[in-house]
Design a protein around this motif. Structure first.
Motif, short mmCIF file in Angstrom:
data_model
loop_
_atom_site.label_atom_id
_atom_site.label_comp_id
_atom_site.label_asym_id
_atom_site.label_seq_id
_atom_site.Cartn_x
_atom_site.Cartn_y
_atom_site.Cartn_z
N PHE A 121 0.72 -1.26 0.26
CA PHE A 121 0.02 -0.23 -0.45
C PHE A 121 1.09 1.57 0.31
O PHE A 121 0.43 2.83 -0.77
CB PHE A 121 -1.56 0.39 0.87
N ASP A 122 1.81 1.34 1.08
CA ASP A 122 2.75 2.27 0.54
C ASP A 122 3.88 3.37 -0.30
O ASP A 122 3.93 4.20 -0.94
CB ASP A 122 3.71 2.28 2.08
N VAL A 123 3.58 1.95 -1.50
CA VAL A 123 3.48 2.42 -2.98
C VAL A 123 2.67 3.55 -2.79
O VAL A 123 3.15 4.57 -4.25
CB VAL A 123 3.91 1.22 -3.65
N PHE A 124 1.51 3.37 -3.04
CA PHE A 124 0.23 4.12 -3.49
C PHE A 124 0.61 5.49 -2.55
O PHE A 124 -0.13 6.36 -3.13
CB PHE A 124 -1.19 3.53 -3.26
N LYS A 137 -5.43 8.75 4.56
CA LYS A 137 -4.81 9.01 5.70
C LYS A 137 -5.69 8.09 7.09
O LYS A 137 -5.31 7.67 7.71
CB LYS A 137 -5.18 10.58 5.83
N ILE A 138 -7.06 8.37 6.82
CA ILE A 138 -7.55 6.86 7.45
C ILE A 138 -7.19 5.68 7.58
O ILE A 138 -6.81 4.89 8.50
CB ILE A 138 -9.20 6.95 6.62
N ILE A 139 -7.26 5.17 6.44
CA ILE A 139 -6.33 3.71 5.98
C ILE A 139 -5.13 3.62 6.96
O ILE A 139 -4.94 2.71 7.23
CB ILE A 139 -6.11 3.12 4.37
N GLN A 140 -4.21 5.12 6.43
CA GLN A 140 -2.80 4.68 7.48
C GLN A 140 -3.04 3.77 9.13
O GLN A 140 -2.65 3.75 9.78
CB GLN A 140 -2.46 5.66 7.22
N ALA A 141 -4.29 5.28 9.40
CA ALA A 141 -4.51 4.95 10.69
C ALA A 141 -5.16 3.11 10.74
O ALA A 141 -5.01 3.56 11.75
CB ALA A 141 -5.84 6.05 10.83
N LEU A 142 -5.96 3.02 9.88
CA LEU A 142 -5.90 1.16 10.32
C LEU A 142 -5.01 0.66 10.73
O LEU A 142 -5.27 -0.06 11.14
CB LEU A 142 -7.41 1.28 8.84
#
Length: 469
Positions: A121-124, A137-142
């Motif tokens: 996911f970090d590639v994106f 940002k929310i998915i990073q939080a998850l």
């Protein structure tokens, strides 16, 4: 009577022959249904033809990627990264992947979502054109170890409460995820760690508290009271006022823990004492008063600082001259003290729970009055818009002087009514005999003066029909 019914003649079921349909079908070319494969989609990506991949093919590819990875372990991460790169500029694919990965991190492991896609996911997410998207940002939080705290941080930065946040993301992420229902519990712990919250952050906190259930709110408030510093509270009166309105009452007060109740008393008192202290400072700086009056005001400011934890409410009354001179220097509510012919003075009324303390700053008498907190006194002292020095004196009550050594005896006087100074306050030294004699001489003069002023007040109040003691 005989009734006869006629029976309609039977008819044969019509026979249709689909000759034309058969003839048409015979002219069609032979076709087979082609099921897309992950390999076909990956091949299209490698050939630079990702734009030719249909939505159905993308859905099948993402759905089947986890199984494909098991047979292609060496290529799993690289191919998933390639899919995320395509999603940077492919809005539909981007939406589909973000939706699926949000579910993955909420119900891990989510069936049929490749771990390689989650790990890539970090590639994106690190790409500059999408890194600031709210959904990202929310998915990073998850994905984090403390998703609730991270989500609270996002809500604070966006200046939105839970309802507003869900409105912002409802078209991009599944808002029914469990975290979106429970992250309100992380609001208070997150705010408590902010060293110097801004006014916007305080207002955000209050909006979040307002939308909580009673149980959630009680837990959040108890945490705030036990973890937010006194410094933060003293610099944010709206926070303390909200807490006073919602929890300094019989219904909710005793639901708080004892440490929380103690802290709330301190906060309310600190804010109210701060207004009193500010008033004294402004008077000293902006009014032209005599030196003995200045000394008297400073001594009262220092004396009442020892009772700051006890200030439940404060009302400030200013004569017209002081109101004009002070202007907008006082942030709290300051009402006009009507002119009844008394010496010019400012008046502060303190609510100490069971008792009201009225402090006259200047002029003859210049006393402190103590009145019980009953419905009559409450209505007059905190509800009556037209108050004057004589009207207040007509209420009677106990009074104390401000002559020599007054602090030592005033503390004892208050203690007899159950009004004690803040914990840890140092006691005053016992006065010596010669000092006591000097006080007695000054006290006799003051008692004669205050009795004269009280007689004048009663005459005035009888004349205007104001309630007398």
């Amino acid at each position: 009577m005989n009734f006869q019914f006629s029976v309609p003649p039977q008819t044969e079921t019509p026979k249709f022959s689909p000759n034309k349909l058969i003839q048409l079908a015979s002219t069609l070319p032979n076709t087979t249904i082609s099921i897309p494969t992950v390999d076909q989609v990956l091949a299209a990506i490698e050939q630079g033809k990702a734009d030719k991949v249909s939505k159905l093919e993308w859905v099948y590819c993402i759905h089947s990627k986890a199984q494909w990875d098991k047979q292609n372990i060496g290529r799993s991460r690289k191919t998933s990264a390639a899919i995320w790169k395509i999603a940077i500029s492919h809005s539909w694919l981007q939406h589909h992947l973000l939706w699926r990965i949000a579910i993955y991190y909420s119900f891990q492991p989510e069936q049929n979502f490749a771990q390689s896609l989650a790990e890539s996911f970090d590639v994106f997410a690190n790409y500059h054109s999408v890194s600031q998207l709210l959904s990202v940002k929310i998915i990073q939080a998850l994905r984090s170890k403390q998703p609730g705290s991270k989500l609270a941080k996002i809500a604070c930065e966006q200046n939105v409460n839970r309802t507003q946040l869900l409105n912002l993301i409802q078209n991009n992420l599944p808002i029914w995820l469990p975290l979106f229902s429970h992250f309100l519990e992380d609001i208070s712990p997150y705010f408590s760690k902010i060293i110097s919250p801004t006014q916007q952050q305080v207002k955000w906190l209050l909006r979040c508290l307002d939308e909580m259930s009673d149980k959630q709110q009680l837990k959040a408030v108890d945490h705030l009271l036990n973890n937010v510093t006194n410094h933060v509270a003293s610099n944010n009166p709206p926070l303390v006022e909200w807490l006073r309105q919602h929890y300094r009452n019989a219904d909710r007060w005793y639901q708080l823990s004892e440490p929380a109740r103690k802290r709330l008393r301190e906060w309310i008192g600190g804010i109210n004492y701060g207004d009193f202290q500010k008033l004294v400072d402004v008077i000293l700086n902006r009014l032209h008063i005599q030196q003995f009056e200045s000394d008297r005001l400073q001594s009262r400011r220092e004396f009442w600082a020892n009772y700051s934890n006890r200030f439940e409410r404060l009302r400030i009354l200013l004569p017209k001259t002081s109101q004009l001179a002070i202007g907008t220097q006082i942030k709290g509510d300051a009402d006009l003290l009507e002119d009844d012919g008394s010496d010019s003075t400012e008046v502060c009324i303190f609510d100490f729970g069971e008792w009201f303390v009225v402090e006259f700053f200047r002029g003859r008498g210049s006393e402190t009055r103590l009145l019980p907190n009953n419905s009559r006194n409450q209505q007059i002292l905190f509800g009556e818009s037209r108050l004057s020095v004589k009207r207040i004196r007509c209420l009677g009550g106990d009074r104390h002087d401000h002559v020599f050594l007054w602090q030592f005896f005033c503390r004892q006087w208050l203690a007899r009514k159950g009004i004690n100074p803040n914990p840890g306050t140092k006691p005053y030294p016992n006065p010596k005999a010669d000092k006591l004699q000097q006080r007695q001489e000054n006290l006799r003069w003051w008692q004669n003066e205050i009795e004269s002023l009280e007689r004048e007040a009663r005459v005035y109040c009888n004349k205007i029909g104001f309630l007398t003691n």
